[in-house]
Design a protein around this motif. Sequence first.
Motif, PDB file in Angstrom:
ATOM      1  N   UNK A  70       0.812  -1.214   0.000  1.00  0.00           N
ATOM      2  CA  UNK A  70       0.000   0.000   0.000  1.00  0.00           C
ATOM      3  C   UNK A  70       0.853   1.274   0.000  1.00  0.00           C
ATOM      4  N   UNK A  71       2.160   1.137   0.176  1.00  0.00           N
ATOM      5  CA  UNK A  71       3.045   2.304   0.200  1.00  0.00           C
ATOM      6  C   UNK A  71       3.567   2.671  -1.194  1.00  0.00           C
ATOM      7  N   UNK A  72       3.362   1.798  -2.156  1.00  0.00           N
ATOM      8  CA  UNK A  72       3.867   2.050  -3.509  1.00  0.00           C
ATOM      9  C   UNK A  72       3.205   3.299  -4.090  1.00  0.00           C
ATOM     10  N   UNK A  73       4.018   4.233  -4.583  1.00  0.00           N
ATOM     11  CA  UNK A  73       3.495   5.438  -5.212  1.00  0.00           C
ATOM     12  C   UNK A  73       3.061   6.523  -4.259  1.00  0.00           C
ATOM     13  N   UNK A  74       3.293   6.316  -2.949  1.00  0.00           N
ATOM     14  CA  UNK A  74       2.868   7.302  -1.953  1.00  0.00           C
ATOM     15  C   UNK A  74       3.852   8.473  -1.936  1.00  0.00           C
ATOM     16  N   UNK A  75       3.326   9.718  -1.957  1.00  0.00           N
ATOM     17  CA  UNK A  75       4.197  10.890  -1.901  1.00  0.00           C
ATOM     18  C   UNK A  75       4.280  11.416  -0.470  1.00  0.00           C
ATOM     19  N   UNK A  76       4.962  12.545  -0.301  1.00  0.00           N
ATOM     20  CA  UNK A  76       5.233  13.064   1.036  1.00  0.00           C
ATOM     21  C   UNK A  76       3.944  13.351   1.805  1.00  0.00           C
ATOM     22  N   UNK A  78       0.895  12.249   1.291  1.00  0.00           N
ATOM     23  CA  UNK A  78       0.134  11.024   1.544  1.00  0.00           C
ATOM     24  C   UNK A  78       0.798  10.215   2.653  1.00  0.00           C
ATOM     25  N   UNK A  79       2.131  10.228   2.694  1.00  0.00           N
ATOM     26  CA  UNK A  79       2.859   9.547   3.756  1.00  0.00           C
ATOM     27  C   UNK A  79       2.563  10.157   5.113  1.00  0.00           C
ATOM     28  N   UNK A  80       2.501  11.485   5.135  1.00  0.00           N
ATOM     29  CA  UNK A  80       2.145  12.179   6.383  1.00  0.00           C
ATOM     30  C   UNK A  80       0.756  11.754   6.856  1.00  0.00           C
ATOM     31  N   UNK A  81      -0.178  11.666   5.910  1.00  0.00           N
ATOM     32  CA  UNK A  81      -1.550  11.297   6.256  1.00  0.00           C
ATOM     33  C   UNK A  81      -1.624   9.868   6.789  1.00  0.00           C
ATOM     34  N   UNK A  82      -0.851   8.961   6.186  1.00  0.00           N
ATOM     35  CA  UNK A  82      -0.842   7.566   6.641  1.00  0.00           C
ATOM     36  C   UNK A  82      -0.420   7.485   8.106  1.00  0.00           C
TER      37      UNK A  82
END
Length: 260
Positions: A70-76, A78-82
């Motif tokens: 689920x981390x593939x293609x995640x940007x900064x 979106x990573x913060x939101x996760x």
Amino acid sequence: MDFQNLLIESKGRIQYITINRESKLNALNKQTLQELHVALTEAFGNAEVGGIIITGAGKKAFVAGADIAEFVGVDVEAGRAIALEAQTNVFDVIANGSKPVIAAVNGFALGGGLELAMSCHIRIASDNAKMGLPEVTLGLIPGYGGTQRLTQLVGRGKALEMIMTADMVTAAQALQSGLVNHVVPQEELYLKAEEILNKILTRAPLALASAIKAVNAASTDGVNGFDVEIAEFAKAFGTEDFTEGVAAFMEKRKPEFKGK
């Protein structure tokens, strides 16, 4: 809610929340985290539930980490939101919950799995358990509270060693460092967790909630833990449980607490 990735079972006043993705080593995907939020919120709000045991299905893993696919293609952003959503909706909900939560760690507890265990108030590990935070091998760091809670539990030096080497530790090593409270043979894991939780559940529920709040205050920035302790101590004198506890002590009998 109809849970797809969790099994919920009540055993007296104990509620088991089992992460049921055994074929994926119980990895925490987005749906599982959402279900955990709902299950935990319901358990904390249910007067019939006194405490919670969190575990993973099968004998291989408690939780082997986040679902990396689920981390593939995640940007900064979106990573913060996760990280923010997981910490706010699951891990902090456990840590700040008003009822005791025990992690029964059976097998691997890696990455988000170890972070889940560390958010619980007490950790019991099976003797075959292995724990670690391997995020740096993926170019990441722990994002579900791992850098903070591991440091609180084992100290700065050991936390940095575990995080930077990404090495796993055995159950015995985890016990020695203070990462877990007890280590038992795998077949005794749930018995030990229930033994401890059932003992806790003989104590005053409101006092337990106050104790959790006061202990958490010790590591909360901008909060004076001593002031929180004094406030919670004082508040206890206004409860029916305090009156019952003192009466039972004076009358040399077991108290019957009502959580009032």
